[in-house]
Every structure is written in structure tokens, then in C-alpha cells.
Design an enzyme around this catalytic site. Structure first.
Site, PDB file in Angstrom:
ATOM      1  N   LYS A 122      19.822 -59.874 -27.173  1.00 47.54           N
ATOM      2  CA  LYS A 122      20.253 -61.006 -28.008  1.00 47.54           C
ATOM      3  C   LYS A 122      21.582 -61.587 -27.527  1.00 47.54           C
ATOM      4  O   LYS A 122      21.875 -62.746 -27.789  1.00 47.54           O
ATOM      5  CB  LYS A 122      20.432 -60.557 -29.453  1.00 47.54           C
ATOM      6  CG  LYS A 122      19.288 -59.773 -30.025  1.00 47.54           C
ATOM      7  CD  LYS A 122      18.192 -60.659 -30.518  1.00 47.54           C
ATOM      8  CE  LYS A 122      17.030 -59.821 -31.004  1.00 47.54           C
ATOM      9  NZ  LYS A 122      16.014 -60.554 -31.692  1.00 47.54           N
TER      10      LYS A 122
HETATM   11  C1  LIG Z   1      15.516 -54.406 -29.087  1.00 50.71           C
HETATM   12  C2  LIG Z   1      14.559 -55.490 -29.441  1.00 50.71           C
HETATM   13  N1  LIG Z   1      13.427 -55.603 -28.731  1.00 50.71           N
HETATM   14  C3  LIG Z   1      12.521 -56.546 -29.003  1.00 50.71           C
HETATM   15  C4  LIG Z   1      12.703 -57.442 -30.036  1.00 50.71           C
HETATM   16  C5  LIG Z   1      11.672 -58.492 -30.266  1.00 50.71           C
HETATM   17  O1  LIG Z   1      12.117 -59.752 -29.837  1.00 50.71           O
HETATM   18  P1  LIG Z   1      11.561 -61.075 -30.492  1.00 50.71           P
HETATM   19  O2  LIG Z   1      11.922 -61.006 -31.941  1.00 50.71           O
HETATM   20  O3  LIG Z   1      12.268 -62.177 -29.817  1.00 50.71           O
HETATM   21  O4  LIG Z   1      10.104 -61.078 -30.308  1.00 50.71           O
HETATM   22  C6  LIG Z   1      13.875 -57.351 -30.819  1.00 50.71           C
HETATM   23  C7  LIG Z   1      14.177 -58.245 -31.939  1.00 50.71           C
HETATM   24  O5  LIG Z   1      13.519 -59.106 -32.344  1.00 50.71           O
HETATM   25  C8  LIG Z   1      14.830 -56.372 -30.498  1.00 50.71           C
HETATM   26  O6  LIG Z   1      15.969 -56.289 -31.170  1.00 50.71           O
HETATM   27  N1  LIG Z   2      14.727 -58.062 -33.906  1.00 48.93           N
HETATM   28  C1  LIG Z   2      15.569 -59.057 -34.451  1.00 48.93           C
HETATM   29  C2  LIG Z   2      14.952 -59.781 -35.596  1.00 48.93           C
HETATM   30  C3  LIG Z   2      15.471 -61.181 -35.710  1.00 48.93           C
HETATM   31  O1  LIG Z   2      14.943 -61.918 -34.662  1.00 48.93           O
HETATM   32  P1  LIG Z   2      15.521 -63.264 -34.096  1.00 48.93           P
HETATM   33  O2  LIG Z   2      15.335 -63.136 -32.634  1.00 48.93           O
HETATM   34  O3  LIG Z   2      14.727 -64.329 -34.710  1.00 48.93           O
HETATM   35  O4  LIG Z   2      16.964 -63.403 -34.458  1.00 48.93           O
HETATM   36  C4  LIG Z   2      16.890 -58.399 -34.789  1.00 48.93           C
HETATM   37  O5  LIG Z   2      17.229 -57.448 -34.124  1.00 48.93           O
HETATM   38  O6  LIG Z   2      17.581 -58.792 -35.684  1.00 48.93           O
END
Ligand SMILES: Cc1ncc(COP(=O)(O)O)c(C=O)c1O
Ligand SMILES: N[C@@H](CCOP(=O)(O)O)C(=O)O
Length: 557
Positions: A122
Site C-alpha cells: 500500500k
Molecule cells: C498484504 C495484503 N495483500 C493483499 C491485499 C489485497 O489487495 P487488494 O485489496 O488490492 O485486492 C491486501 C489488502 O487489500 C493486503 O493488505
Molecule cells: N487489505 C486492505 C483493505 C482495504 O483495501 P484498499 O486497498 O481498498 O484500501 C487493508 O489492508 O486495509
């Protein structure tokens, strides 16, 4: 097709709110009709992108990609370069998102996305978004004082990683308050400590008695609430915010170039599949944009945990909160022998992916509808796509799910495959990769870092990344292995998830979890914390009151 200098405009997936600029889309976050912003045009790549971009640094590549979506009239090129450079100066890896090879024979690679300040993917987007918010606000508030200054109240939901990345991207920034809701007791201890030990006055943590989906619903309800919108300028940090998706497109290109440079010359056009551990569908959607822009990706593989609404959609064409028996090809029992759960979200060993409804799936639905049903002029096609999406989402709200016609599902299968990985398979994969990588010699390309992911040469995956690797191994077996390169996205550092990693590796000779801990995590659990609890049964109005009260207090200090 938009050219490099055209001003890209943004529209809503539900048909309304057309003609926003990039700045409007980023600052608004969610369209007023409840839809998500997407660019009007899919920008085309420069004809010589393969040669022109091949040797660029991550930062220079990101700048080129962002420039296809942000006109210099909106953000002058030098300012955009400065924002990009500052955003990635906080990363511990020079190449920002390095690629390593886990298994040379199987052509299995890992795209390490956790070298930013909070050790999760992120950071790639949220360092950028934090700097963008600051840039726009500084420009808007130039020469203004007191009440005339624009103030952003950022509201976000997290299952653990977005929260800390947003907090680190926004802490201490002028004219911004940030409110992050996490499901109480359902994020990992390190994730909780990362968020709640940040004591900057503009950071507000809310622990919600509920699930991630409850937190996400509060965020959407606040955006739809005329009352708070009349007094506060809300902004989004979740991947509903278009800038989050845009920032994540860069590493698909960067890792493609890493691969091209590392393979033999006979493979100048390697066949590539990206495998993405998926929850809210933001990360993989960025890959879909990269593919639609022209990056030669053979398939994007969705890897879900046991919260498998997306996997079930790709199997059946039905997007249902609860599995509907009879629709599953195996009658509710998946081929891995794990029964699909019956109600609500399941707590798994990969908690950041414990999500029932994936907010960004709406963006993909819009493109599927546009490609399948669109006839007539571009504006008619957009209108039809918006209406379709609106209809599906109303059904999701009123009936808990919807089904699409086979032509839509075929469209989805053209670009995506899907795999579901159980908790047991997650643990098995962490063990398997630990045992298979018996020394640094197994990691043959990219930069290997001594950042805790290696223990005496053994590679340690976090549970989310393990889901991606498990899915990649299955995909490699289906595609005949070596001919296709699989790049699995490694989305977090293993030290964030003691529970799963200890479970997987506790019997390995000499393994000690503490040796994984980066210095930033040492002593974190003992530091002072600040957090407000949102009690079970609370509604959006209660959250709104907390937001109002805490912004007031913050401003009076
Ligand atoms: C460590 C981790 N892997 C995978 C995901 C999945 O990513 P996305 O929500 O963009 O599909 C998340 C959060 O959403 C995450 O925090
Ligand atoms: N896995 C995410 C959930 C929120 O997803 P986002 O990518 O829409 O912000 C988290 O770790 O908070």
C-alpha cells in the site's frame, strides 16, 4: 485516444458525475452517485515504449505512466516529478519494487512490494497520494488564512495495511485530518500497533466492533451523507480513490522490464502471468489497466483466500455474498476439499484479505459491460455500461448478489483466471518455499535484501504473498510451467503476520520469529497508543459525531 498532453477527464462507473478533472477525482474520492471514478480514455502507450522505457528508474517510469493520465496543465511536469521522487525516496530499496526469482526452473518470480515505510504494498500508492493531497491543498490554500483555508477530512477503512500506509503518508500534513477505521481485534498485533502508536494530532484511529466490510460501509455511508458533506470536505484513501490504482500500475511495467532484462535473448517477448493476492480488487485492477494500456500480460490470476466471492464469480458468473449451492461446480465443496463458508466474512490467516465485497470489482464490471453491451456512440456505450453497473449493484444491495450473462463472464475470463487458497495451503506454501530456498543461490535475479525475509538463506513469505505463490504454482502446473513466467506479487513483509509465519515455521531447525523483525517493529507493542472504540450497534451517525468532535478538538489545539 488521449495524447500525452490532453487533459484526461474522469467519469463515474454508475453513469453520473461526468467531466471531472484528475484533481477533482482525487479530492472527491467517490462520485456523488456512489460510483467510482475511471478515466474517460484508456491512454495509448508511446509506439516506442518498449525501448524508451526499458532502462528507466522506477521513479522515471512512474512519471511517464502518470503523465498519460495527468495533464501538465493540471500538474506541471517538474512538480509531478518532484512528487514522484519524494514519494519513493522513503523506500528502503533503490529499485523501489525489486523482482527476485524463487524458482528458476518453473520461472516463478516474486515482485517484492513491501520496501516502503509500513512494509506493505500500500505504501507504493499511499506515499504518492499523501503527497498529492498536500500538493493540491498547498496550491488551493495559497495566501489564505483561518477559516478560508480548505481542510480535508480523510476517512478510510482498513483490514490492517491501508490504515498504517495512509497514516504514514498523511501524518503531520497541514490542513488534513485522517480517520482510519479498523475491525477491532481482527488486524494483526503489529498492524494495530503500527496504526495506533502514531500520536500526531491529525491522526485518528477508530476501532470498530465489526468486520472490515462494516468499516468500508461506514466510509461509503459518510460519503453519501449530505450532513457531513455540508460541513467537512471528505477525501478517500482506500482504493476507491483513483490515484491509488494509478500509482499501482507502475510496478506492473517495472517488473515486466526487470523480467525482460533478466531472461535470455531468445525470450525477448516472454509470456507473463501476474498472480495477485486479492481482497478489495485494487491491486489486480491496476494490472488490468496496465494490460488494457498495452503491457503484454497473458493473464492476471486472482488469488483469493477462503473469502472467495471473486473466485466463485469466475467459476459461475454469480457474484453472491453467500455461496449458493448448486451453482458451485462442486456443489459448495471446492476441489481442494475446503467447504465454502456459509455466512459473512471468515477470519483467516491472511487477515488483510478478509473482505466480503471487493469495492474495485465495480470498476471491472464497468469495462465488462462497456465491452459486452456497448453499441452506438462512445457516450451511448458509456451510458449503457453505467446503467448495467447500477443495476447489478442495486441487486447486490437488495438481494445479496447478482448474476451476469455468459458473454460477460467470457469477457472476464479472457483477461483473468482465478484460484482460491485455503489456510492450510497458505501454511504449506510458506513451508514449501522456506525449504525450497536453501540458500541465496536460489534467488537469481533482482536484489536480495537482508530485510528479514531471509533466514539463513531460506525465503520467508508472508501469508498473503504465500497465497499468490500457491496460486502461481497451480497456474504454472496448468500452463506447462517453464514456457510461461509467473510474477507473484508479494504484498507484505512476513514480520507483520507472526501468527501464520510461526505456525508454518515453528518446527524448522533454528527458526526464530524475532530474527525477522525489522528494527522499526522492535518495541512497537510497548509504545503509547491512541484509539477510539466504535461500539457494536453504532451507526453512521455515531461515526459522524466522532469525526466532527475529533476534528474540532484537533483544530482547537
Ligand atoms: C498484504 C495484503 N495483500 C493483499 C491485499 C489485497 O489487495 P487488494 O485489496 O488490492 O485486492 C491486501 C489488502 O487489500 C493486503 O493488505
Ligand atoms: N487489505 C486492505 C483493505 C482495504 O483495501 P484498499 O486497498 O481498498 O484500501 C487493508 O489492508 O486495509
Amino acid at each position: 485516444m488521449a495524447s500525452h498532453t490532453d487533459s484526461q477527464r474522469y467519469l463515474s462507473t454508475r453513469g453520473g458525475s461526468y467531466d471531472f478533472s484528475f484533481e477533482d477525482a482525487v479530492l472527491k474520492g467517490l462520485a456523488s452517485d456512489g460510483g467510482l471514478f475511471i478515466p474517460e480514455e484508456m491512454p495509448s502507450l508511446p509506439s516506442d515504449w518498449q525501448t524508451k522505457w526499458r532502462n528507466l528508474s522506477f521513479q522515471a517510469l512512474a512519471f511517464e505512466i502518470f503523465s498519460l493520465y495527468i495533464s501538465p496543465a493540471e500538474i506541471p511536469s517538474n512538480d509531478l516529478k518532484d512528487i514522484v521522487n519524494r514519494s519513493y525516496a522513503t523506500f528502503r530499496a533503490d529499485d523501489v519494487t525489486p523482482v527476485i526469482t524463487l524458482d528458476k526452473e518453473k520461472n516463478l518470480h516474486l515482485l517484492e512490494l513491501f520496501h516502503g515505510p509500513t512494509f506493505a504494498f500500500k505504501d507504493v500508492a499511499l506515499q504518492f497520494l499523501g503527497n498529492l493531497f498536500e500538493y493540491f491543498l498547498t496550491r488551493r490554500n495559497h495566501g489564505k488564512t483561518g477559516k478560508d483555508r480548505e481542510h480535508l477530512t480523510v476517512v478510510g477503512a482498513t483490514s490492517g495495511d491501508t490504515g498504517s500506509a495512509a497514516i504514514y503518508g498523511l501524518r503531520g500534513k497541514k490542513d488534513v485530518s485522517v480517520f482510519i477505521m479498523h475491525p477491532k481485534g481482527k488486524v494483526s498485533p503489529v498492524q494495530e500497533a503500527q496504526m495506533t502508536t502514531v500520536l500526531d494530532p491529525n491522526v485518528h484511529n477508530l476501532a470498530v466492533d465489526g468486520t472490515f466490510d462494516d468499516c468500508q460501509d461506514f466510509v461509503k455511508a459518510l460519503f453519501a451523507d449530505p450532513d457531513i458533506n455540508s460541513t467537512h470536505r471528505l477525501a478517500a484513501v482506500n482504493s476507491i480513490n483513483w490515484a491509488r490504482i494509478l500509482a499501482q500500475i507502475s510496478y506492473y511495467f517495472a517488473s515486466y522490464f526487470s523480467l525482460v532484462k533478466s531472461v535470455s535473448s531468445s525470450e525477448s517477448h516472454p509470456v507473463v502471468r501476474f498472480v495477485v493476492p486479492t481482497g478489495n480488487f485494487g491491486d489486480i485492477l491496476a494490472g488490468y489497466f496496465a494490460k488494457r494500456m498495452g503491457l503484454p500480460i497473458e493473464k492476471l490470476v486472482i488469488a483469493t483466500n477462503e473469502n472467495d466471492i471473486l473466485h466463485r464469480f469466475w467459476r459461475t458468473g454469480h457474484y453472491e455474498k453467500k455461496p449458493v449451492h448448486g451453482r458451485e461446480a462442486t456443489g459448495g465443496i471446492e476441489e481442494d476439499g475446503v467447504k465454502a463458508h456459509e455466512d459473512g466474512v471468515k477470519e483467516t490467516l491472511s487477515p488483510a484479505m478478509d473482505i466480503l465485497v471487493s469495492s474495485n470489482f465495480e470498476r471491472l464490471l464497468w469495462y465488462l459491460a462497456y465491452d459486452t453491451y456497448g453499441t452506438g456512440s462512445v457516450s451511448e456505450k458509456r451510458k449503457t455500461a453505467g446503467q448495467k453497473v447500477q443495476g447489478w449493484l442495486e441487486q447486490l444491495k437488495s438481494e445479496g448478489g447478482f448474476g451476469v450473462e455468459s458473454s460477460v463472464l467470457e469477457g472476464a475470463k479472457r483477461d483473468f483466471a482465478s484460484e482460491r487458497v485455503s489456510d492450510k495451503q497458505t501454511i504449506d506454501t510458506i513451508q514449501l518455499m522456506y525449504e525450497a530456498t536453501s540458500g541465496p543461490q536460489h534467488i537469481t535475479s533482482g536484489s536480495v535484501r537482508t530485510n528479514g525475509t531471509l533466514h539463513e538463506g531460506h525465503y520467508i513469505l508472508d501469508p498473503h504473498s504465500a497465497i499468490g505463490v500457491a496460486a502461481a504454482l497451480r497456474s504454472a502446473a496448468q500452463t506447462g510451467g517453464a514456457r510461461t513466467h509467473h510474477i507473484a506479487l508479494s504484498t507484505a513483509h512476513p514480520a507483520k503476520f507472526a501468527n501464520a509465519v510461526e505456525l508454518a515455521l515453528k518446527t524448522q531447525p533454528g527458526f526464530k520469529f524475532e530474527t525477522l523483525l525489522p528494527e522499526q517493529f522492535v518495541g512497537l507493542e510497548k509504545m503509547e497508543r491512541r484509539c477510539t472504540v466504535v461500539k457494536s450497534g453504532a451507526g453512521m451517525a455515531d461515526v459522524r459525531d466522532i469525526v466532527r468532535r475529533e476534528v474540532e478538538q484537533e483544530k482547537s489545539h
